[in-house]
Every structure is written in structure tokens, then in C-alpha cells.
Design a protein around this motif. Structure first.
Motif, PDB file in Angstrom:
ATOM      1  N   GLN A   9       0.828  -1.188   0.000  1.00 47.41           N
ATOM      2  CA  GLN A   9       0.000   0.000   0.000  1.00 47.41           C
ATOM      3  C   GLN A   9       0.874   1.254   0.000  1.00 47.41           C
ATOM      4  N   PRO A  10       0.420   2.276  -0.717  1.00 51.02           N
ATOM      5  CA  PRO A  10       1.201   3.511  -0.738  1.00 51.02           C
ATOM      6  C   PRO A  10       1.222   4.161   0.630  1.00 51.02           C
ATOM      7  N   GLY A  11       2.307   4.812   0.952  1.00 51.74           N
ATOM      8  CA  GLY A  11       2.449   5.454   2.244  1.00 51.74           C
ATOM      9  C   GLY A  11       1.879   6.856   2.249  1.00 51.74           C
ATOM     10  N   LEU A  12       1.093   7.166   3.257  1.00 47.81           N
ATOM     11  CA  LEU A  12       0.479   8.475   3.367  1.00 47.81           C
ATOM     12  C   LEU A  12       1.521   9.557   3.606  1.00 47.81           C
ATOM     13  N   VAL A  13       2.485   9.279   4.455  1.00 45.94           N
ATOM     14  CA  VAL A  13       3.524  10.270   4.740  1.00 45.94           C
ATOM     15  C   VAL A  13       4.350  10.548   3.485  1.00 45.94           C
ATOM     16  N   ALA A  14       4.708   9.509   2.759  1.00 45.95           N
ATOM     17  CA  ALA A  14       5.479   9.691   1.526  1.00 45.95           C
ATOM     18  C   ALA A  14       4.680  10.495   0.500  1.00 45.95           C
ATOM     19  N   ALA A  15       3.378  10.248   0.436  1.00 44.85           N
ATOM     20  CA  ALA A  15       2.533  10.985  -0.503  1.00 44.85           C
ATOM     21  C   ALA A  15       2.474  12.463  -0.130  1.00 44.85           C
ATOM     22  N   HIS A  16       2.389  12.752   1.167  1.00 44.25           N
ATOM     23  CA  HIS A  16       2.392  14.155   1.591  1.00 44.25           C
ATOM     24  C   HIS A  16       3.722  14.824   1.268  1.00 44.25           C
ATOM     25  N   ALA A  17       4.807  14.097   1.462  1.00 48.19           N
ATOM     26  CA  ALA A  17       6.126  14.642   1.136  1.00 48.19           C
ATOM     27  C   ALA A  17       6.216  14.941  -0.364  1.00 48.19           C
ATOM     28  N   GLU A  18       5.678  14.044  -1.178  1.00 50.83           N
ATOM     29  CA  GLU A  18       5.689  14.264  -2.620  1.00 50.83           C
ATOM     30  C   GLU A  18       4.835  15.476  -2.992  1.00 50.83           C
ATOM     31  N   TYR A  19       3.706  15.649  -2.295  1.00 52.29           N
ATOM     32  CA  TYR A  19       2.844  16.804  -2.567  1.00 52.29           C
ATOM     33  C   TYR A  19       3.572  18.109  -2.242  1.00 52.29           C
ATOM     34  N   ILE A  20       4.248  18.132  -1.098  1.00 48.91           N
ATOM     35  CA  ILE A  20       4.996  19.331  -0.701  1.00 48.91           C
ATOM     36  C   ILE A  20       6.102  19.628  -1.711  1.00 48.91           C
ATOM     37  N   LYS A  21       6.782  18.573  -2.175  1.00 47.18           N
ATOM     38  CA  LYS A  21       7.822  18.731  -3.203  1.00 47.18           C
ATOM     39  C   LYS A  21       7.214  19.333  -4.467  1.00 47.18           C
ATOM     40  N   LYS A  45       2.165  16.892  -7.744  1.00 45.61           N
ATOM     41  CA  LYS A  45       1.020  17.102  -6.862  1.00 45.61           C
ATOM     42  C   LYS A  45      -0.140  16.176  -7.228  1.00 45.61           C
ATOM     43  N   ALA A  46      -0.399  16.013  -8.518  1.00 39.97           N
ATOM     44  CA  ALA A  46      -1.486  15.134  -8.958  1.00 39.97           C
ATOM     45  C   ALA A  46      -1.202  13.677  -8.568  1.00 39.97           C
ATOM     46  N   HIS A  47       0.045  13.240  -8.761  1.00 31.19           N
ATOM     47  CA  HIS A  47       0.417  11.874  -8.391  1.00 31.19           C
ATOM     48  C   HIS A  47       0.290  11.684  -6.880  1.00 31.19           C
ATOM     49  N   ALA A  48       0.717  12.688  -6.119  1.00 33.86           N
ATOM     50  CA  ALA A  48       0.642  12.611  -4.665  1.00 33.86           C
ATOM     51  C   ALA A  48      -0.805  12.525  -4.190  1.00 33.86           C
ATOM     52  N   LYS A  49      -1.699  13.294  -4.804  1.00 33.68           N
ATOM     53  CA  LYS A  49      -3.115  13.241  -4.428  1.00 33.68           C
ATOM     54  C   LYS A  49      -3.678  11.847  -4.657  1.00 33.68           C
ATOM     55  N   ALA A  50      -3.334  11.246  -5.795  1.00 37.82           N
ATOM     56  CA  ALA A  50      -3.805   9.891  -6.087  1.00 37.82           C
ATOM     57  C   ALA A  50      -3.250   8.895  -5.067  1.00 37.82           C
ATOM     58  N   SER A  51      -1.993   9.066  -4.688  1.00 35.38           N
ATOM     59  CA  SER A  51      -1.376   8.184  -3.692  1.00 35.38           C
ATOM     60  C   SER A  51      -2.031   8.354  -2.327  1.00 35.38           C
ATOM     61  N   MET A  52      -2.360   9.603  -1.962  1.00 29.72           N
ATOM     62  CA  MET A  52      -3.032   9.848  -0.683  1.00 29.72           C
ATOM     63  C   MET A  52      -4.409   9.193  -0.650  1.00 29.72           C
ATOM     64  N   ASN A  56      -5.547   6.252   1.910  1.00 28.15           N
ATOM     65  CA  ASN A  56      -6.659   6.489   2.829  1.00 28.15           C
ATOM     66  C   ASN A  56      -7.762   5.440   2.723  1.00 28.15           C
ATOM     67  N   GLN A  57      -7.818   4.717   1.631  1.00 26.95           N
ATOM     68  CA  GLN A  57      -8.896   3.750   1.441  1.00 26.95           C
ATOM     69  C   GLN A  57      -8.910   2.672   2.516  1.00 26.95           C
ATOM     70  N   ASN A  58      -7.761   2.214   2.939  1.00 26.05           N
ATOM     71  CA  ASN A  58      -7.693   1.140   3.929  1.00 26.05           C
ATOM     72  C   ASN A  58      -7.139   1.621   5.259  1.00 26.05           C
ATOM     73  N   ARG A  59      -7.227   2.896   5.507  1.00 21.64           N
ATOM     74  CA  ARG A  59      -6.632   3.487   6.708  1.00 21.64           C
ATOM     75  C   ARG A  59      -7.661   3.598   7.823  1.00 21.64           C
ATOM     76  N   ASP A  60      -7.281   3.178   8.994  1.00 18.20           N
ATOM     77  CA  ASP A  60      -8.104   3.334  10.193  1.00 18.20           C
ATOM     78  C   ASP A  60      -7.446   4.421  11.032  1.00 18.20           C
ATOM     79  N   PRO A  61      -8.045   5.627  11.107  1.00 21.33           N
ATOM     80  CA  PRO A  61      -7.403   6.721  11.840  1.00 21.33           C
ATOM     81  C   PRO A  61      -7.072   6.375  13.291  1.00 21.33           C
ATOM     82  N   ALA A  62      -7.860   5.530  13.919  1.00 22.03           N
ATOM     83  CA  ALA A  62      -7.593   5.170  15.312  1.00 22.03           C
ATOM     84  C   ALA A  62      -6.324   4.331  15.433  1.00 22.03           C
TER      85      ALA A  62
END
Length: 96
Positions: A9-21, A45-52, A56-62
Motif C-alpha cells: 500500500q502507498p504510504g500516506l507520509v510519503a505521498a504528503h512529502a511528494e505533494y509538498i515537493k 502534486k497530482a500523483h501525490a493526491k492519487a497516492s493519498m 486512505n482507502q484502507n486506513r483506520d485513523p484510530a
């Protein structure tokens, strides 16, 4: 032998880092008039949004959230989704 699905699964943190880049590249391109930098930044940014979205699809915030750290990082980077996920992580963590 099958590997755990979480490794694929794609990493949320890595996707955010890519978005910031990408946002940084796009800003540099806009400031300097470089179409190549602007285009590259927008593509990142577009690739990062898709990765995020995929992350998020299989993410449990808790279970998978970073709470206050994620919320603050979302505020600092202007990422509303990250801010909301952080707030949701904090709320679920408190209710347990």
C-alpha cells in the motif's frame, strides 16, 4: 509466499512529502517563469493526491493516524485532508 498487503500500500507520509515537493516546484516555476518546473510540480502534486487517496482507502485513523502531529503538519502544509485525519485520529484515540 505472499507478503502482507500493507507493504504494497502507498504510504500516506510519503505521498504528503511528494505533494509538498510538487507544490515547491510549482511555486519555483511560477516565480521564475519556468514552464518545466511548473508542469513538473503540478504532475507531482497530482500523483501525490492519487497516492493519498489510495492510502486512505484502507486506513483506520484510530490505528494508523498520527494525531496532533498529523493535524499540525496538515495546517502547516495547507493540506486539509491531513489536518482532518489528524483530528480524527486524536478523537478516536480519546474515545477508547
Amino acid at each position: 509466499m505472499n507478503t502482507p498487503n500493507t507493504q504494497n500500500q502507498p504510504g500516506l507520509v510519503a505521498a504528503h512529502a511528494e505533494y509538498i515537493k510538487g507544490a515547491t516546484e510549482s511555486t519555483i516555476g511560477n516565480l521564475t517563469g519556468s514552464h518545466a518546473w511548473t508542469t513538473s510540480g503540478e504532475q507531482d502534486k497530482a500523483h501525490a493526491k492519487a497516492s493519498m487517496q489510495a492510502a486512505n482507502q484502507n486506513r483506520d485513523p484510530a490505528r494508523d493516524g498520527y494525531g496532533k502531529v498529523e493535524e499540525v503538519a496538515g495546517k502547516l502544509t495547507g493540506c486539509e485532508g491531513m489536518r482532518q485525519e489528524g483530528a480524527a485520529s486524536m478523537q478516536k484515540g480519546r474515545s477508547e
